[in-house]
Scaffold this motif. Sequence first.
Motif, PDB file in Angstrom:
ATOM      1  N   GLN A 161      21.021   7.272  -1.596  1.00  0.00           N
ATOM      2  CA  GLN A 161      21.350   6.314  -0.548  1.00  0.00           C
ATOM      3  C   GLN A 161      20.645   6.745   0.731  1.00  0.00           C
ATOM      4  O   GLN A 161      20.591   7.926   1.067  1.00  0.00           O
ATOM      5  CB  GLN A 161      22.863   6.291  -0.313  1.00  0.00           C
ATOM      6  N   ARG A 162      20.097   5.770   1.446  1.00  0.00           N
ATOM      7  CA  ARG A 162      19.392   6.085   2.687  1.00  0.00           C
ATOM      8  C   ARG A 162      19.444   4.873   3.617  1.00  0.00           C
ATOM      9  O   ARG A 162      19.752   3.754   3.201  1.00  0.00           O
ATOM     10  CB  ARG A 162      17.939   6.450   2.409  1.00  0.00           C
ATOM     11  N   HIS A 163      19.139   5.125   4.886  1.00  0.00           N
ATOM     12  CA  HIS A 163      19.010   4.023   5.841  1.00  0.00           C
ATOM     13  C   HIS A 163      17.762   3.202   5.520  1.00  0.00           C
ATOM     14  O   HIS A 163      16.786   3.722   4.972  1.00  0.00           O
ATOM     15  CB  HIS A 163      18.899   4.556   7.273  1.00  0.00           C
ATOM     16  N   LEU A 164      17.792   1.939   5.878  1.00  0.00           N
ATOM     17  CA  LEU A 164      16.598   1.115   5.765  1.00  0.00           C
ATOM     18  C   LEU A 164      15.495   1.688   6.640  1.00  0.00           C
ATOM     19  O   LEU A 164      15.765   2.296   7.686  1.00  0.00           O
ATOM     20  CB  LEU A 164      16.883  -0.318   6.222  1.00  0.00           C
ATOM     21  N   SER A 165      14.266   1.497   6.217  1.00  0.00           N
ATOM     22  CA  SER A 165      13.144   1.828   7.098  1.00  0.00           C
ATOM     23  C   SER A 165      12.965   0.679   8.081  1.00  0.00           C
ATOM     24  O   SER A 165      13.468  -0.435   7.874  1.00  0.00           O
ATOM     25  CB  SER A 165      11.866   2.013   6.278  1.00  0.00           C
ATOM     26  N   ALA A 166      12.247   0.941   9.159  1.00  0.00           N
ATOM     27  CA  ALA A 166      11.967  -0.129  10.125  1.00  0.00           C
ATOM     28  C   ALA A 166      11.193  -1.258   9.446  1.00  0.00           C
ATOM     29  O   ALA A 166      11.411  -2.435   9.726  1.00  0.00           O
ATOM     30  CB  ALA A 166      11.178   0.427  11.311  1.00  0.00           C
ATOM     31  N   HIS A 224      22.693  -8.444   0.835  1.00  0.00           N
ATOM     32  CA  HIS A 224      23.393  -7.310   0.248  1.00  0.00           C
ATOM     33  C   HIS A 224      22.364  -6.425  -0.447  1.00  0.00           C
ATOM     34  O   HIS A 224      21.224  -6.848  -0.681  1.00  0.00           O
ATOM     35  CB  HIS A 224      24.441  -7.790  -0.754  1.00  0.00           C
ATOM     36  N   PHE A 225      22.758  -5.247  -0.823  1.00  0.00           N
ATOM     37  CA  PHE A 225      21.801  -4.333  -1.439  1.00  0.00           C
ATOM     38  C   PHE A 225      22.154  -3.988  -2.877  1.00  0.00           C
ATOM     39  O   PHE A 225      21.592  -3.061  -3.461  1.00  0.00           O
ATOM     40  CB  PHE A 225      21.620  -3.090  -0.568  1.00  0.00           C
ATOM     41  N   LYS A 236      20.701   1.445   1.768  1.00  0.00           N
ATOM     42  CA  LYS A 236      20.400   0.977   0.412  1.00  0.00           C
ATOM     43  C   LYS A 236      20.198   2.180  -0.503  1.00  0.00           C
ATOM     44  O   LYS A 236      19.888   3.295  -0.042  1.00  0.00           O
ATOM     45  CB  LYS A 236      19.161   0.086   0.403  1.00  0.00           C
ATOM     46  N   PHE A 237      20.365   1.946  -1.801  1.00  0.00           N
ATOM     47  CA  PHE A 237      20.068   2.962  -2.813  1.00  0.00           C
ATOM     48  C   PHE A 237      18.663   2.683  -3.326  1.00  0.00           C
ATOM     49  O   PHE A 237      18.373   1.577  -3.792  1.00  0.00           O
ATOM     50  CB  PHE A 237      21.090   2.901  -3.952  1.00  0.00           C
ATOM     51  N   ASP A 238      17.758   3.649  -3.230  1.00  0.00           N
ATOM     52  CA  ASP A 238      16.357   3.404  -3.571  1.00  0.00           C
ATOM     53  C   ASP A 238      15.973   3.888  -4.964  1.00  0.00           C
ATOM     54  O   ASP A 238      14.797   4.021  -5.292  1.00  0.00           O
ATOM     55  CB  ASP A 238      15.440   4.054  -2.536  1.00  0.00           C
ATOM     56  N   GLY A 239      16.992   4.138  -5.799  1.00  0.00           N
ATOM     57  CA  GLY A 239      16.734   4.631  -7.146  1.00  0.00           C
ATOM     58  C   GLY A 239      16.970   6.115  -7.273  1.00  0.00           C
ATOM     59  O   GLY A 239      17.163   6.630  -8.373  1.00  0.00           O
ATOM     60  N   GLU A 240      16.975   6.805  -6.147  1.00  0.00           N
ATOM     61  CA  GLU A 240      17.219   8.249  -6.156  1.00  0.00           C
ATOM     62  C   GLU A 240      18.391   8.630  -5.269  1.00  0.00           C
ATOM     63  O   GLU A 240      19.179   9.501  -5.598  1.00  0.00           O
ATOM     64  CB  GLU A 240      15.960   9.004  -5.702  1.00  0.00           C
ATOM     65  N   TYR A 268       0.835  -1.207   0.000  1.00  0.00           N
ATOM     66  CA  TYR A 268       0.000   0.000   0.000  1.00  0.00           C
ATOM     67  C   TYR A 268       0.869   1.257   0.000  1.00  0.00           C
ATOM     68  O   TYR A 268       0.480   2.302  -0.545  1.00  0.00           O
ATOM     69  CB  TYR A 268      -0.887  -0.054   1.241  1.00  0.00           C
ATOM     70  N   ALA A 269       2.042   1.189   0.620  1.00  0.00           N
ATOM     71  CA  ALA A 269       2.916   2.360   0.737  1.00  0.00           C
ATOM     72  C   ALA A 269       3.948   2.433  -0.385  1.00  0.00           C
ATOM     73  O   ALA A 269       4.829   3.294  -0.350  1.00  0.00           O
ATOM     74  CB  ALA A 269       3.639   2.336   2.087  1.00  0.00           C
ATOM     75  N   ASP A 270       3.851   1.551  -1.379  1.00  0.00           N
ATOM     76  CA  ASP A 270       4.808   1.571  -2.482  1.00  0.00           C
ATOM     77  C   ASP A 270       4.578   2.814  -3.343  1.00  0.00           C
ATOM     78  O   ASP A 270       3.453   3.082  -3.764  1.00  0.00           O
ATOM     79  CB  ASP A 270       4.639   0.311  -3.333  1.00  0.00           C
TER      80      ASP A 270
END
Length: 873
Positions: A359-364, A250-251, A353-357, A164-166
């Motif tokens: 680098q950021r920390h993982l979400s919970a 790995h990411f 991880k790199f989310d396409g835009e 739902y949050a994608d």
Amino acid sequence: MTVLSPAHPLALAAGTSPDDAFEAFEHYADGRGLTLYDHQTEAALAIVGGEHVVLATPTGSGKSLVAIAAHAAALARGARTFYTAPVKALVSEKFFDLASVFGAANVGMITGDVSINPTAPIICCTAEILASQTLRGQLAAPGTATEGENDADVVVVADEFHFYADPQRGAAWQIPLLDLPGAQFVLMSATLGDMTGIVADLERRTGRSAQVITHTERPVPLSFTYSLEPLTELVTELLTTHRAPVYLVHFTQAAALERAQALTSVAVTTKEQRKAIADALAGERFAGGFGSTLSRLLRLGIGVHHAGMLPRYRRLVERLVQAGHLRVVCGTDTLGVGVNMPIRTVVLTSLVKFDGERQRHLSAREFHQIAGRAGRAGFDTVGDVVVQAPEHVIENAKALAKAGDDERKRRKIVRKKAPDGQVNWTDKTYLRLRDSDPEPLTSRFTVTHAMVLAALERPGDPVARLARLLTSTHDSLPRDGRPGHVANPHLRRAVAIYRSLRQAGLIEHTPRSHTAPGEPTVRLVAAMPDDFALNSPLAPFALAAFELLDPEAESFTRALDALSVVEAVTPGPRPLLMAQQHAARGEAVAAMKAEGLEYDERMELLDEVTYPRPLAEPLEAAWTVYARANPWAAEQELQPKLIVREMVETGMTFSELVSRYVVQRSEGLVLRYLTDVYRTLRQVLPDSLRTPETEDVVTWLGEVVRQVDSSLLDEWEALAGAAQDATDGLTDEEMERAERRFGDAETPPPFSVNTRAVRVAARGAAFRRVELLAREDYAALGELDAAAGWDADRWREVFDAYWEEYDDVGTSGAARSPGLLDIEETGRTWRLTQILDDPAGDRDWRLVLEIDLDASDEAGELVLHPLSLGPAA
């Protein structure tokens, strides 16, 4: 209590009481040797009682069994159920599972590729399909009083509801919640977070109460650790303390493969275990490149698992883990979506991880989704989750440990820092993620042309319906679920789409003063293709673009041009396109250097060089006109490209394609693209283009895909064939046949069985050598045929006599004529003769090749080698 079939005790007849439905569910679980957990009983009772259920329970806690209870309860009261999952592979897997429980006649499936038994009481589909049918008012069974309306009694089982949050797909998960007031929902995920607002809104819209079941005690509890050990030492410790299988997360795909290769120095398995693995791999076929690498790693007890691999390789790794053969698997975080691979220990090699835009920390949510894969019910009493510290932190800890208590040595240590530009993580990051609940789901609602068009196709007043829908989306609601008064960008977007559709003549507006009471003021006046928003959104454009092809062109050229149209409307594998662009720019630089261009001028011109784009100019001109008349198409991307066509024209095999462009790590993506092109060709080619030459290309492409990994086609063709034959649904025997075809998908028939595909591959392979001769690229010819004794020097020596007589070799037009090619199909060794098109028109030079069908069957692709090159005797 009444059932439809003794073989399927949960196929309950309409009118079965809630008590009897629950009792049947209990008997079913008991018959399978299952003892219901308290939360499963609580959820099942709420479902048969007609309540919504939000099931936020850990991985491995039996959510699938609760879904079965929902289907049984719906059958008992005569309601339809829709099971949704995030990916088509899970949808088809659930289709077979549910058919075995409820009987084939009671289960259907709708994806962008196939539609089987679409009026069945239980439907398996993706979230996008359910959203589209919701907007069109197509959930009620045809012929019922509620057909065309959405207030029918239906049950929606939404698995992996956290999607739902994608950002890209979230709207599809929200639309049914907004527009199905008569539905009962079962929303399931291990990582839902706070659902207060969504639940309150759901109760308000439907008038049903909801049970939120948040059972946090895992059947297999988790133990969390933050590790300062080097990863190789950590893996060794986990193996020696009986905490395998270990999944190293790995990411990036590259990091997963590199780690697997680095672990070959670790004694992962014993001699006896390696012998067992070798026995388990007996008969498995590994292609060159990545296949050879994977085979070597597997025999050492090390697996690799990521989305870029061929599906058959991924399934092989999963089977080996399930059988207890692999003790270490290196993969990516995609493991969290529907992969059945029992793991004892999960090691996160990073918390970034790199989310396409960026680098950021993982979400919970991401952290807990990955961690939840640890611990095997029925095997382990505990699952281990280990978070690895960054490398510079580990190195600093190692240096401090070496210095011991000597303060002088400790002060001299030059502490390493995180690499510049890299997002760092610490033990505090780990503790925060470990102790945090998953974040509340965030609405990702967006308005698209497809959404508006779907709503316009539904009977009634689309303007009023869309207004109600867009003013009550979850991002316009406060946390307590009541409508708020906030600026609504969805309405502005819908108005813009309305204007573009009206300008294109797809809809018409009638003033209210000219309409009867209750009559809509806006209506759709153009018939929209049923599948424009499904698996091939640009298929209607392809049908229009086929009209651009030259009807006077040579038949094989026309077949290739039709292929180029289909490639242009099929999204391509980015790694391969970038590799093609890199190769094209390399050739361009070499040519510009030969012309004497200066560096700055070369760099400026280089920006214009991209991967090959056949028919780009006429297709893009037609696309501009088409998109103006069909505004919804502007949300898609036309992408002329040369992948399958290059394979046809050059006789390049799949392994040669992957090797040439060095995309072994992404060969699964490349094969998926070839499969999509094949499916689209099968579905959209008009009769006027179904010539023998075009059918040859389609047959050849299907065989290429099937020989590399037949599961992608065999599953689809088994289901598509069944769908074509189905009227009132599949029989159990038909279902078993389709499932058996899917199960046997990894043993394709011999390559030589499909003689049509052999001929197409041979034709391309022969002409590929002609083109290389024309370019005097003897090195490339040597790479193709050195093993057969034809190295670069031999090719050059033999062909020098041609250049003494002629100054050119034809490679287009007449040179490709079928009249210049002859194949003698005798026994298991065929002979192919390709006549060269010389400028004098003598046509006396011949390239003779031998096709080895037995070797081709063993390799799963064409194997041929030169016999002679020279003038006709």
